[in-house]
Scaffold this motif. Structure first.
Motif, PDB file in Angstrom:
ATOM      1  N   VAL A  73       1.758   7.402  -3.308  1.00 50.20           N
ATOM      2  CA  VAL A  73       2.481   7.104  -2.075  1.00 50.20           C
ATOM      3  C   VAL A  73       1.965   5.811  -1.451  1.00 50.20           C
ATOM      4  CG1 VAL A  73       2.996   7.934   0.257  1.00 50.20           C
ATOM      5  CG2 VAL A  73       2.969   9.535  -1.673  1.00 50.20           C
ATOM      6  N   LYS A  74       0.664   5.596  -1.468  1.00 52.44           N
ATOM      7  CA  LYS A  74       0.094   4.374  -0.920  1.00 52.44           C
ATOM      8  C   LYS A  74       0.586   3.151  -1.679  1.00 52.44           C
ATOM      9  CE  LYS A  74      -4.306   4.401   0.292  1.00 52.44           C
ATOM     10  NZ  LYS A  74      -5.766   4.661   0.260  1.00 52.44           N
ATOM     11  N   ALA A  75       0.689   3.273  -3.004  1.00 51.98           N
ATOM     12  CA  ALA A  75       1.180   2.161  -3.813  1.00 51.98           C
ATOM     13  C   ALA A  75       2.632   1.838  -3.466  1.00 51.98           C
ATOM     14  CB  ALA A  75       1.049   2.497  -5.295  1.00 51.98           C
ATOM     15  N   GLU A  76       3.440   2.854  -3.295  1.00 52.53           N
ATOM     16  CA  GLU A  76       4.846   2.635  -2.939  1.00 52.53           C
ATOM     17  C   GLU A  76       4.975   1.976  -1.576  1.00 52.53           C
ATOM     18  OE1 GLU A  76       6.826   6.362  -3.206  1.00 52.53           O
ATOM     19  OE2 GLU A  76       6.739   6.440  -5.399  1.00 52.53           O
TER      20      GLU A  76
ATOM     21  N   LYS B 267       4.159  -1.726  -4.376  1.00 53.50           N
ATOM     22  CA  LYS B 267       3.672  -1.846  -5.752  1.00 53.50           C
ATOM     23  C   LYS B 267       4.227  -0.717  -6.602  1.00 53.50           C
ATOM     24  CE  LYS B 267      -0.717  -3.804  -4.109  1.00 53.50           C
ATOM     25  NZ  LYS B 267      -2.207  -3.634  -4.084  1.00 53.50           N
ATOM     26  N   THR B 268       4.238  -0.936  -7.898  1.00 55.93           N
ATOM     27  CA  THR B 268       4.636   0.113  -8.828  1.00 55.93           C
ATOM     28  C   THR B 268       3.461   1.054  -9.013  1.00 55.93           C
ATOM     29  OG1 THR B 268       6.115  -1.381 -10.009  1.00 55.93           O
ATOM     30  CG2 THR B 268       5.464   0.632 -11.146  1.00 55.93           C
ATOM     31  N   PRO B 269       3.622   2.335  -8.693  1.00 51.28           N
ATOM     32  CA  PRO B 269       2.497   3.273  -8.825  1.00 51.28           C
ATOM     33  C   PRO B 269       1.995   3.376 -10.253  1.00 51.28           C
ATOM     34  CG  PRO B 269       4.300   4.239  -7.561  1.00 51.28           C
ATOM     35  CD  PRO B 269       4.832   2.987  -8.182  1.00 51.28           C
TER      36      PRO B 269
END
Length: 239
Positions: free
Chosen positions: A222-225, A229-231
């Motif tokens: 979720v943090k990457a999204e 960014k692509t997780p």
């Protein structure tokens, strides 16, 4: 660096109680001696301070070895600080991080100490509780140490990620729950279904203590999204 931990306790404890008046409960569930695995939600960097605050025993946490490898005065201060808050370095260069964390955790528990684990694997992006990684279950079953659920309260509001210092006017705290019994699963630490069951039971106990909304996703994804960014694929066993 035991002296630095003592110095932090002596200086910071009265300051934290006066400025933030933390609400703490359930400390009697934490054994006064012997090993125990404390499993907690992870809302904020402040968790490292307000979680151990009401206990007389020191809690050790597993952290990246990079925190301890800095050079010069800054590196020395960083090493002293992370040691002072109970972080034990793990070398992640030689194989999977989960295996390194498991070995380090088992060593700490075998020495009769308290080990703190954040099953979510990272600080969460909001005030919700996220899916736990199964490395915590492997550690619980292999060590057979008492598992104590631990819920941080209001620390996200106190000091969300990116904020350099805690807010005033927020009362944080920590709640410790009764020990969880996983003896029915001893010897089954290589069974993925068992590891998921144990991990989910741990997360449920934390949710009951904290009152958080549960999200059946990994916080790192979720943090990457949110960062655009692509997780990356999440290793379910890495903590």
């Amino acid at each position: 660096m035991f002296w630095f931990w003592m110095l932090l306790r002596i200086i910071l404890t009265p300051i934290m109680y006066v400025l933030w008046r933390p609400r703490n409960s359930g400390m009697h569930h934490v054994p006064r001696s012997g090993p125990a695995l404390l499993v907690s939600n992870h809302l904020s960097f402040a968790d490292h301070f307000f979680g151990p605050l009401p206990l007389r025993r020191r809690i050790f946490f597993i952290g990246k070895a990079e925190y301890f490898s800095g050079k010069g005065v800054k590196g020395l201060l960083s090493k002293a600080f992370f040691t002072g808050v109970g972080v034990v370095p793990v070398d992640r260069t030689g194989g999977r991080a989960g295996e390194a964390a498991l070995r380090t955790g088992l060593r700490i528990l075998s020495e009769g100490k308290l080990l703190g684990i954040y099953p979510e694997g990272t600080r969460v992006p909001d005030e919700r509780l996220y899916k736990g990684k199964t490395g915590v279950a492997r550690l619980a079953l292999k060590s057979r140490a008492p598992v104590i659920p631990m819920a941080m309260i209001n620390t996200f509001e106190l000091m969300p990620s990116g904020r350099p210092y805690p807010r005033l006017g927020v009362r944080p705290g920590v709640r410790f729950g009764a020990p969880l019994d996983f003896s029915r699963y001893y010897g089954m630490e290589d069974d993925r279904e068992v590891l998921r069951k144990v991990t989910d039971e741990i997360m449920q106990s934390i949710r009951e203590l904290s009152g958080q909304e549960y999200v059946d996703r990994y916080a790192a994804e979720v943090k990457a999204e949110l960062a655009g960014k692509t997780p990356r694929p999440v290793d379910d066993e890495d903590d």
